[in-house]
Design an enzyme around this catalytic site. Structure first.
Site, short mmCIF file in Angstrom:
data_model
loop_
_atom_site.label_atom_id
_atom_site.label_comp_id
_atom_site.label_asym_id
_atom_site.label_seq_id
_atom_site.Cartn_x
_atom_site.Cartn_y
_atom_site.Cartn_z
N GLY A 11 9.19 -5.45 -6.46
CA GLY A 11 7.60 -5.29 -6.67
C GLY A 11 7.20 -4.42 -6.05
N PRO B 218 11.20 -3.96 -12.42
CG PRO B 218 9.73 -5.53 -13.61
CD PRO B 218 10.12 -5.24 -12.10
CE1 TYR C 247 -12.24 -4.17 -2.26
CE2 TYR C 247 -10.66 -4.63 -2.28
CZ TYR C 247 -10.52 -4.42 -2.11
OH TYR C 247 -10.01 -2.47 -1.70
CG HIS D 280 -1.72 -2.25 2.52
ND1 HIS D 280 -1.55 -1.90 1.92
CD2 HIS D 280 -1.61 -1.18 3.80
CE1 HIS D 280 -0.26 -0.90 2.12
NE2 HIS D 280 -0.37 -0.42 3.30
CB CYS E 162 -22.38 -7.02 10.39
SG CYS E 162 -22.37 -7.75 12.09
NE ARG F 41 -7.80 -6.57 -5.80
CZ ARG F 41 -7.71 -6.01 -4.65
NH1 ARG F 41 -8.54 -4.59 -4.63
NH2 ARG F 41 -6.39 -5.54 -4.09
CG ASN G 239 1.68 -6.91 -2.76
OD1 ASN G 239 1.12 -6.73 -2.71
ND2 ASN G 239 2.29 -8.63 -3.17
CB VAL G 240 -5.16 -7.65 0.49
CG1 VAL G 240 -4.37 -6.84 0.83
CG2 VAL G 240 -5.55 -7.51 -1.16
CG ASP G 241 -1.13 -11.46 -3.26
OD1 ASP G 241 -0.70 -11.20 -4.16
OD2 ASP G 241 -0.45 -12.39 -2.43
C1 BV8 Z 1 -3.03 6.59 5.61
C2 BV8 Z 1 -5.31 -2.74 0.65
C3 BV8 Z 1 -3.57 7.55 7.53
C4 BV8 Z 1 -7.48 -2.73 -0.42
C5 BV8 Z 1 -3.51 -0.99 -0.45
C6 BV8 Z 1 -5.21 11.52 0.99
C7 BV8 Z 1 -6.61 11.46 1.46
C8 BV8 Z 1 -6.70 9.81 2.24
C9 BV8 Z 1 -4.85 9.68 2.71
C10 BV8 Z 1 -3.91 9.92 1.51
C11 BV8 Z 1 -4.64 11.63 0.79
N1 BV8 Z 1 -3.08 11.16 0.80
C12 BV8 Z 1 -2.38 10.03 0.93
C13 BV8 Z 1 -2.87 9.89 1.67
C14 BV8 Z 1 -2.40 8.68 1.95
C15 BV8 Z 1 -2.91 7.20 1.30
C16 BV8 Z 1 -1.86 7.42 -0.05
O1 BV8 Z 1 -0.49 6.74 0.04
N2 BV8 Z 1 -1.90 7.53 -0.68
C17 BV8 Z 1 -1.39 7.46 -1.94
C18 BV8 Z 1 -1.83 6.65 -3.16
C19 BV8 Z 1 -0.41 9.37 -2.72
N3 BV8 Z 1 -2.57 6.17 2.41
C20 BV8 Z 1 -3.14 5.71 2.92
O2 BV8 Z 1 -4.32 6.20 3.01
C21 BV8 Z 1 -3.12 4.78 3.80
N4 BV8 Z 1 -3.36 5.09 4.95
O3 BV8 Z 1 -2.05 7.02 5.21
O4 BV8 Z 1 -3.37 6.19 6.73
C22 BV8 Z 1 -4.41 9.02 7.52
C23 BV8 Z 1 -5.75 8.49 6.91
C24 BV8 Z 1 -6.25 9.50 6.35
C25 BV8 Z 1 -6.17 10.74 5.57
C26 BV8 Z 1 -4.36 10.66 5.52
C27 BV8 Z 1 -4.25 9.88 6.47
C28 BV8 Z 1 -4.00 3.49 3.69
C29 BV8 Z 1 -2.96 2.98 2.17
C30 BV8 Z 1 -3.13 1.80 1.85
C31 BV8 Z 1 -4.38 1.35 0.55
N5 BV8 Z 1 -4.32 -0.04 0.40
N6 BV8 Z 1 -4.39 -2.24 0.07
C32 BV8 Z 1 -6.65 -3.20 -1.75
O5 BV8 Z 1 -5.81 -4.14 -2.11
O6 BV8 Z 1 -7.71 -3.10 -2.31
S1 BV8 Z 1 -3.04 0.48 -1.12
C33 BV8 Z 1 -2.69 -1.16 -2.06
O7 BV8 Z 1 -2.23 -0.03 -3.83
C34 BV8 Z 1 -1.58 -2.19 -2.26
O8 BV8 Z 1 -1.78 -2.77 -1.11
C35 BV8 Z 1 -0.44 -1.48 -2.26
O9 BV8 Z 1 0.04 -0.89 -1.16
C36 BV8 Z 1 -0.41 -0.12 -3.40
C37 BV8 Z 1 0.07 -1.04 -4.65
O10 BV8 Z 1 1.36 -0.04 -4.16
P1 BV8 Z 1 2.42 -1.59 -5.07
O11 BV8 Z 1 2.31 -2.52 -4.52
O12 BV8 Z 1 3.50 -0.85 -5.13
O13 BV8 Z 1 1.51 -2.05 -6.56
P2 BV8 Z 1 2.00 -0.47 -7.98
O14 BV8 Z 1 1.23 -1.06 -9.01
O15 BV8 Z 1 1.75 0.71 -7.94
O16 BV8 Z 1 3.17 -1.08 -8.72
C38 BV8 Z 1 3.85 -2.03 -9.36
C39 BV8 Z 1 5.65 -2.32 -9.19
O17 BV8 Z 1 5.75 -3.97 -9.51
C40 BV8 Z 1 5.75 -1.84 -10.28
O18 BV8 Z 1 6.96 -0.48 -9.71
C41 BV8 Z 1 6.06 -2.39 -11.60
O19 BV8 Z 1 7.90 -1.78 -12.10
C42 BV8 Z 1 6.54 -3.63 -10.70
N7 BV8 Z 1 6.70 -4.76 -11.27
C43 BV8 Z 1 5.79 -5.35 -12.33
N8 BV8 Z 1 5.96 -6.63 -12.68
C44 BV8 Z 1 6.90 -6.85 -11.68
C45 BV8 Z 1 7.37 -6.02 -10.82
N9 BV8 Z 1 8.38 -5.20 -9.74
C46 BV8 Z 1 8.85 -7.58 -10.00
N10 BV8 Z 1 8.42 -8.60 -10.35
C47 BV8 Z 1 7.33 -8.77 -11.64
N11 BV8 Z 1 7.48 -9.35 -12.82
#
Ligand code: BV8
Length: 259
Positions: A198, A225, A72, A124, A158, A75, A107-109
């Protein structure tokens, strides 16, 4: 949704022109052109061998606190050096062109806040805030160590309970904060247009927002894109980078506004 002779940008302008309440839902791609890697890209350097979904968990932090805290810190350095691109500034201008605008970001930025967007919901959490892992006691950000190199870094303790300090972000497996979630869901269910910028639409529950908006009758516009999980629910798809599409969209909207 598209009239035959219309471009996606023209169709999006038409939808935004008549929408009283607009929500912009952003993901990591929104910051890509500001030099912040997305989650789906391979991470560079020390972090290339770790999976973000592994590092962004409480279990990883408790098992390897210095590795996760160092990740972190790396980042945070990227974010501090990042310059918000024209797409961020276009969203600030958009506030003056529609009746009501809210940004809901995964995003967290903090870049939306940095450029002055007025209503930003950070689903997030934020890299700028810290709290302890056992009791979530707040920890002053100016006391957090800032290692120069991309290395592991022992988290501070802490001052109230002595437990290790973590970034105040939502990790995988953690619930989103109730207040911001309720507000974001209400906005998605009541907006007339949603720009989805995005995001791959893979992370739940944030990925539900475009579906909620569509079910509530809003026009969903994707800016990306690449095709994503959201493309199928979008009425309009602007295939391109946020840094180019958003300024073009806002310029066309403001021309329409002056006609
Ligand atoms: C929850 C903060 C209830 C931290 C983030 C098994 C066990 C536990 C949970 C789960 C499980 N299975 C599923 C889940 C739920 C899980 C989940 O969704 N998992 C996914 C991977 C399947 N979710 C959670 O755990 C959430 N909590 O559900 O609680 C619960 C509790 C217990 C058990 C079950 C349920 C919490 C989710 C939040 C996690 N924290 N961020 C940190 O940043 O370090 S998530 C983090 O990743 C980001 O914040 C963001 O949300 C995610 C990334 O996704 P995107 O933002 O979409 O980015 P990505 O890289 O994927 O895509 C980029 C896109 O940009 C692409 O499409 C690309 O084409 C495009 N792009 C590229 N260039 C450009 C562009 N677009 C425009 N312009 C450009 N130039």
């Amino acid at each position: 949704m598209l009239k035959t002779e219309e471009s996606p940008i023209q169709a999006a302008v038409r939808a935004l022109h008549t929408a009283r309440r607009v929500v912009v839902a952003t993901g990591a791609g929104m910051s890509r052109e500001s030099g912040i890697p997305t989650f789906r890209e391979a991470l560079t350097g020390l972090w290339a061998r770790y999976d973000p979904e592994e590092l962004a968990t409480e279990a990883a932090f408790r098992r390897h606190p210095a590795r996760v805290f160092g990740w972190y810190a790396w980042r945070r350095r990227l974010v501090r050096a990042a310059v918000p691109h024209a797409g961020y500034h276009a969203l600030v201008s958009l506030e003056g062109l529609v009746s009501e605008l809210a940004i809901v970001t995964q995003n967290v930025d903090g870049l939306h806040r940095r450029v002055g967007s007025r209503r930003v919901l950070e689903l997030h959490g934020s890299l700028d805030r810290f709290s302890c892992v056992d009791a979530r006691h707040p920890f002053p950000a100016d006391r957090a160590p800032e290692p120069e190199a991309d290395t592991e870094c022992e988290p501070p303790r802490c001052e109230r309970c002595g437990s290790p300090v973590r970034p105040d972000v939502v990790w995988f497996g953690e619930m989103l904060a109730a207040g911001v979630t309720a507000e974001a869901w209400d906005l998605a269910a009541s907006c007339r247009a949603m720009l989805v910028v995005g995001t791959s639409g893979l992370v739940q529950p944030a990925a539900q927002l475009p579906f909620i908006a569509r079910d509530a009758g809003a026009t969903v516009i994707e800016v990306n894109p690449e095709p994503t999980e959201i493309s199928g629910v979008a009425h309009i798809v602007c295939r391109g980078p946020a840094g180019a599409v958003l300024p073009a969209l806002v310029a066309a909207l403001s021309q329409g506004a002056t006609k």
